[in-house]
Write a protein that holds these residues in place. Structure first.
Motif, short mmCIF file in Angstrom:
data_model
loop_
_atom_site.label_atom_id
_atom_site.label_comp_id
_atom_site.label_asym_id
_atom_site.label_seq_id
_atom_site.Cartn_x
_atom_site.Cartn_y
_atom_site.Cartn_z
N MET A 144 -42.39 8.08 12.58
CA MET A 144 -43.82 7.76 12.70
C MET A 144 -44.08 6.26 12.74
O MET A 144 -45.09 5.82 13.27
CB MET A 144 -44.60 8.34 11.51
CG MET A 144 -44.56 9.83 11.35
SD MET A 144 -45.82 10.73 12.23
CE MET A 144 -47.34 10.09 11.62
N SER A 149 -45.65 8.48 19.33
CA SER A 149 -45.58 9.90 18.93
C SER A 149 -46.21 10.12 17.56
O SER A 149 -46.84 11.16 17.34
CB SER A 149 -44.13 10.39 18.95
OG SER A 149 -43.34 9.69 18.01
N TRP A 175 -47.25 9.82 6.55
CA TRP A 175 -47.15 9.07 7.80
C TRP A 175 -46.08 7.99 7.77
O TRP A 175 -45.97 7.21 8.69
CB TRP A 175 -48.49 8.44 8.13
CG TRP A 175 -49.60 9.42 8.41
CD1 TRP A 175 -49.48 10.77 8.59
CD2 TRP A 175 -50.98 9.13 8.54
NE1 TRP A 175 -50.71 11.33 8.83
CE2 TRP A 175 -51.66 10.35 8.79
CE3 TRP A 175 -51.72 7.97 8.47
CZ2 TRP A 175 -53.03 10.42 8.98
CZ3 TRP A 175 -53.10 8.04 8.64
CH2 TRP A 175 -53.73 9.26 8.90
N GLU A 214 -49.91 10.28 18.11
CA GLU A 214 -50.29 11.57 18.69
C GLU A 214 -50.32 12.65 17.61
O GLU A 214 -51.20 13.53 17.62
CB GLU A 214 -49.37 11.96 19.85
CG GLU A 214 -49.60 11.14 21.10
CD GLU A 214 -51.03 11.22 21.64
OE1 GLU A 214 -51.66 12.30 21.60
OE2 GLU A 214 -51.53 10.17 22.11
N SER A 215 -49.39 12.58 16.67
CA SER A 215 -49.39 13.55 15.56
C SER A 215 -50.66 13.41 14.73
O SER A 215 -51.30 14.40 14.38
CB SER A 215 -48.16 13.34 14.67
OG SER A 215 -46.98 13.66 15.36
N TYR A 219 -52.32 15.95 12.06
CA TYR A 219 -51.29 15.82 11.02
C TYR A 219 -51.79 14.84 9.95
O TYR A 219 -52.15 13.71 10.26
CB TYR A 219 -49.98 15.33 11.63
CG TYR A 219 -48.87 15.12 10.63
CD1 TYR A 219 -48.35 16.18 9.91
CD2 TYR A 219 -48.33 13.86 10.43
CE1 TYR A 219 -47.32 15.99 9.00
CE2 TYR A 219 -47.31 13.66 9.53
CZ TYR A 219 -46.81 14.73 8.81
OH TYR A 219 -45.80 14.55 7.90
#
Length: 188
Positions: free
Chosen positions: A123, A105, A118, A108-109, A114
């Motif tokens: 994350m 996920s 991080w 994907e961000s 994004y």
């Protein structure tokens, strides 16, 4: 000092190509003077060593090579410091001291735009402090003394450790610079 980026690759027509498209755009934006050479190995099981060696050959005459994986994003200052240090010392230099493995996920961000931070718990899958891969810099002199990568390593793993040992046998312990390399998630 002519610096090149060497990238071992195998196209998959899917997720890994998507990762590389995203990462490549960042590498070009952040280091526009460093030409990128992709070494593709497409026969049988992937041979990262053969792909790195092909990229190094394609790059021709260079002073320092930054060898990266196609699914990593590294702090620009860190890899610039690594390149300078590799050039001035002829040692293998890891362009980070933390390899941050992102979750699916989290990846994907990042792919969705994004820009961070991080390091949030959601994350990050894990952090490696002993990485000798993902973003390493070597001078041409060291490459000729210790290289190329040993192509007997087929599949993923241990070719980077073998190269480290070869480099250390020639010029002593590797060096690391402070910084993060973010490794984007992909299926095994």
């Amino acid at each position: 000092m002519k610096t090149v980026i060497l990238v071992p690759r195998r196209e998959d027509g899917g997720h890994r190509d998507r990762l590389w498209a995203h990462c490549k755009a960042l590498w070009i934006e952040r280091h526009p003077d460093w030409e990128i050479y992709e070494g593709h190995h497409n026969d049988g099981p992937f041979n990262r060593s053969a792909a790195v060696n092909l990229a190094a050959e394609m790059a021709g005459d260079w002073d320092v090579a930054l060898i990266i994986d196609s699914d990593v994003i590294t702090a620009p200052d860190s890899v610039e410091d690594a390149v300078k240090l590799a050039y001035s010392t002829d040692k293998m230099v890891v362009g980070h001291d933390e390899r941050v493995m992102l979750t699916k996920s989290g990846t994907e961000s990042v792919l969705g735009g994004y820009m961070g931070p991080w390091r949030a718990r959601s994350m990050v899958e894990r952090v490696w402090m002993d990485s000798v891969s993902c973003a390493i810099a070597v001078s041409r002199k060291l490459w000729e003394m210790a290289g190329p990568f040993d192509e007997k390593f087929v599949g993923w793993g241990r070719e980077d450790t073998a190269f480290r040992i070869s480099c250390e046998a020639e010029t002593g312990p590797i060096l690391k610079v402070c910084g993060e390399t973010f490794h984007l998630w992909h299926p095994v």
